[in-house]
Design a protein around this motif. Structure first.
Motif, PDB file in Angstrom:
ATOM      1  N   GLY A  29       0.793  -1.164   0.000  1.00  0.00           N
ATOM      2  CA  GLY A  29       0.000   0.000   0.000  1.00  0.00           C
ATOM      3  C   GLY A  29       0.837   1.227   0.000  1.00  0.00           C
ATOM      4  N   VAL A  30       0.143   2.329   0.019  1.00  0.00           N
ATOM      5  CA  VAL A  30       0.859   3.579  -0.017  1.00  0.00           C
ATOM      6  C   VAL A  30       1.719   3.705   1.193  1.00  0.00           C
ATOM      7  CG1 VAL A  30       0.597   6.027   0.155  1.00  0.00           C
ATOM      8  CG2 VAL A  30      -0.758   4.744  -1.427  1.00  0.00           C
ATOM      9  N   THR A  31       1.508   2.870   2.118  1.00  0.00           N
ATOM     10  CA  THR A  31       2.411   2.852   3.234  1.00  0.00           C
ATOM     11  C   THR A  31       2.632   1.447   3.640  1.00  0.00           C
ATOM     12  OG1 THR A  31       1.173   4.680   3.942  1.00  0.00           O
ATOM     13  CG2 THR A  31       2.955   4.014   5.321  1.00  0.00           C
ATOM     14  N   SER A  32       3.611   0.845   3.078  1.00  0.00           N
ATOM     15  CA  SER A  32       3.867  -0.530   3.418  1.00  0.00           C
ATOM     16  C   SER A  32       4.158  -0.631   4.876  1.00  0.00           C
ATOM     17  CB  SER A  32       5.074  -1.003   2.642  1.00  0.00           C
ATOM     18  OG  SER A  32       5.693  -1.994   3.308  1.00  0.00           O
ATOM     19  N   PRO A  33       3.492  -1.511   5.577  1.00  0.00           N
ATOM     20  CA  PRO A  33       3.829  -1.694   6.970  1.00  0.00           C
ATOM     21  C   PRO A  33       5.290  -2.005   7.078  1.00  0.00           C
ATOM     22  CG  PRO A  33       1.834  -2.847   6.455  1.00  0.00           C
ATOM     23  CD  PRO A  33       2.353  -2.265   5.179  1.00  0.00           C
ATOM     24  N   THR A  34       5.819  -2.619   6.092  1.00  0.00           N
ATOM     25  CA  THR A  34       7.222  -2.947   6.173  1.00  0.00           C
ATOM     26  C   THR A  34       8.066  -1.707   6.137  1.00  0.00           C
ATOM     27  OG1 THR A  34       6.598  -4.762   4.795  1.00  0.00           O
ATOM     28  CG2 THR A  34       8.895  -4.487   5.188  1.00  0.00           C
ATOM     29  N   ALA A  35       7.904  -0.922   5.096  1.00  0.00           N
ATOM     30  CA  ALA A  35       8.695   0.286   5.010  1.00  0.00           C
ATOM     31  C   ALA A  35       8.348   1.217   6.136  1.00  0.00           C
ATOM     32  CB  ALA A  35       8.442   0.972   3.680  1.00  0.00           C
ATOM     33  N   VAL A 171      -5.725  -1.869  -0.440  1.00  0.00           N
ATOM     34  CA  VAL A 171      -4.621  -0.908  -0.408  1.00  0.00           C
ATOM     35  C   VAL A 171      -5.099   0.536  -0.455  1.00  0.00           C
ATOM     36  CG1 VAL A 171      -2.994  -2.506  -1.479  1.00  0.00           C
ATOM     37  CG2 VAL A 171      -4.245  -0.896  -2.914  1.00  0.00           C
ATOM     38  N   LEU A 172      -6.393   0.741  -0.701  1.00  0.00           N
ATOM     39  CA  LEU A 172      -6.902   2.109  -0.671  1.00  0.00           C
ATOM     40  C   LEU A 172      -6.750   2.731   0.713  1.00  0.00           C
ATOM     41  CD1 LEU A 172     -10.168   1.854  -2.801  1.00  0.00           C
ATOM     42  CD2 LEU A 172      -7.945   2.775  -3.479  1.00  0.00           C
ATOM     43  N   GLY A 173      -6.792   1.908   1.763  1.00  0.00           N
ATOM     44  CA  GLY A 173      -6.642   2.433   3.120  1.00  0.00           C
ATOM     45  C   GLY A 173      -5.302   3.103   3.330  1.00  0.00           C
ATOM     46  N   PRO A 174      -4.184   2.356   3.142  1.00  0.00           N
ATOM     47  CA  PRO A 174      -2.888   2.998   3.274  1.00  0.00           C
ATOM     48  C   PRO A 174      -2.636   4.087   2.249  1.00  0.00           C
ATOM     49  CG  PRO A 174      -2.653   0.635   2.880  1.00  0.00           C
ATOM     50  CD  PRO A 174      -4.113   0.918   3.015  1.00  0.00           C
ATOM     51  N   GLY A 219     -13.025  -2.430   4.494  1.00  0.00           N
ATOM     52  CA  GLY A 219     -12.854  -2.415   5.949  1.00  0.00           C
ATOM     53  C   GLY A 219     -11.460  -2.850   6.355  1.00  0.00           C
ATOM     54  N   ALA A 220     -10.931  -3.859   5.658  1.00  0.00           N
ATOM     55  CA  ALA A 220      -9.560  -4.300   5.929  1.00  0.00           C
ATOM     56  C   ALA A 220      -8.563  -3.183   5.629  1.00  0.00           C
ATOM     57  CB  ALA A 220      -9.229  -5.537   5.085  1.00  0.00           C
ATOM     58  N   ALA A 225      -4.788   1.024   7.599  1.00  0.00           N
ATOM     59  CA  ALA A 225      -4.341   2.393   7.876  1.00  0.00           C
ATOM     60  C   ALA A 225      -4.154   2.603   9.376  1.00  0.00           C
ATOM     61  CB  ALA A 225      -5.355   3.392   7.315  1.00  0.00           C
ATOM     62  N   ALA A 226      -5.106   2.100  10.186  1.00  0.00           N
ATOM     63  CA  ALA A 226      -4.981   2.217  11.643  1.00  0.00           C
ATOM     64  C   ALA A 226      -3.776   1.432  12.142  1.00  0.00           C
ATOM     65  CB  ALA A 226      -6.252   1.705  12.318  1.00  0.00           C
ATOM     66  N   TYR A 227      -3.542   0.277  11.533  1.00  0.00           N
ATOM     67  CA  TYR A 227      -2.412  -0.573  11.888  1.00  0.00           C
ATOM     68  C   TYR A 227      -1.075   0.150  11.659  1.00  0.00           C
ATOM     69  CZ  TYR A 227       1.016  -4.105  10.325  1.00  0.00           C
ATOM     70  OH  TYR A 227       2.151  -4.819  10.095  1.00  0.00           O
TER      71      TYR A 227
END
Length: 353
Positions: A29-35, A171-174, A219-220, A225-227
């Motif tokens: 996503g636009v914000t990989s949890p990884t990165a 991926v719309l969330g991040p 919803g995921a 995004a919250a994650y």
């Protein structure tokens, strides 16, 4: 992913896009949890662990000279291969999970995946339980609820709609989180491109795949995004991967009762446990390791752009493993979201220069 990939750190929060389910289903996503340093549900310290601290001005200057002189060669190519391997692992892990749905149900599979991942993390990390404030525990609790919710909703989505469209919507969330945090006019262009992709996806398939599945995927994405937000906060309050390990335990406490209620003793069958272990390793263990190594070889921006390929890889995994075919319109829609994710990452990176 899930998302969950295993990362914590704040340097790139809001700048990468991954799919699935991290450490996240999916994800990713636009914000990989990884990165971002979250932990794909696949969502620690991946970002910080990848950095080599300078030991003095001389060492720092020498490092800069080496960086300027060194061409993007074996190290960079190896890093790209590691990132792509991590993306493939996450999405094929999700596809393998879907194979288990007829036997254990979506709730049963997510309970197995999250619980096994939590046990492995707790054993490896051995997080310290004492010495934390109520605020610390509040953050890790919210992190765990977001992580558990992201996985539960994502698995409900891929139980109803094809894997590629599910990750595309997720991926719309991040992506939206990245657009909001960037506060740049250029980001609106990428957001518009992403929504154009979703519109095309809806034109060709929402009636076929069902609004319920699309709703679960969105919803995921919101949970993703919250994650990302809470993973960065946990990374600032807990050392190493302690925050992630504790959050995964919270996610297991949330998902396990749901899984037992839905699947009962089926979860204890040797074949189901074996596949659950494979899913946990493919969706969390393997991608975390690969992404951690990749962050030592690649700039965060390059890493994040590569993670943006998640929806396309999810579509490939759905086709090869589950026999899910997509129309030409759906493929164009996924390509638009992938392009928007990568563009948002690059635009935010340019804004920080």
């Amino acid at each position: 992913m899930t998302n969950t990939r295993v990362q914590v750190g704040t340097a790139a929060a809001g700048s990468a896009v991954t799919g699935g389910g991290t450490a996240g289903p999916t994800g990713a996503g636009v914000t990989s949890p990884t990165a971002a340093g979250a932990a794909s549900p696949t969502a620690g310290t991946a970002g910080s662990a990848g950095a080599t601290p300078a030991t003095g001005r001389g060492a720092s200057a020498a490092g800069r000279i080496r960086k300027a002189a060194a061409p993007a060669s074996a190290g960079s190519l190896g890093g790209i291969g590691l990132v792509l391997g991590g993306v493939l692992s996450v999405q094929f892990g999700s596809a393998a999970a879907a194979l288990l749905f007829p036997r254990a149900g979506a709730l049963g599979v997510v309970a197995l995946r999250v619980t096994i991942a939590a046990v492995l993390l707790l054993v490896v990390c051995r997080p310290r339980l004492r010495g934390h404030s109520r605020t610390d525990w509040g953050v890790v609790g919210a992190f765990g609820l977001a992580l558990g919710g992201m996985n539960v909703l994502f698995y409900q989505a891929i139980d109803r709609i094809p894997l590629g469209p599910a990750v595309t919507l997720e991926v719309l969330g991040p992506l939206l989180l990245s657009v909001v945090t960037a506060r740049r006019a250029a980001s609106l262009v990428w957001a518009g491109m992403a929504f154009a992709g979703v519109f095309l996806l809806g034109q060709g398939s929402f009636g076929e795949i069902g609004l319920a599945g699309a709703g679960f995927a969105l919803g995921a994405g919101a949970m993703w995004a919250a994650y990302i937000v809470f993973s960065s906060r946990a990374g600032a309050r807990f050392p190493r991967l302690d925050g992630l390990a504790l959050a995964m335990a919270v996610a297991a406490l949330v998902s396990l009762p749901l899984g037992i209620g839905a699947a009962g003793t089926t979860l204890l069958e040797p074949k189901v446990l074996a596949i659950g272990l494979v899913v946990a390793l493919l969706s969390s263990g393997v991608p975390y390791t690969l992404e951690l190594l990749a962050l030592r070889r690649l700039p965060a921006a390059t890493f994040a752009v590569l993670m943006s390929l998640a929806p396309a890889v999810a579509a490939l995994a759905g086709f090869l493993v589950l026999g899910q075919t997509l129309s030409a319109l759906q493929c164009v829609a996924i390509a638009l979201v992938v392009g928007a994710s990568a563009g948002a990452v690059r635009a935010q990176g340019a804004g920080r220069k």
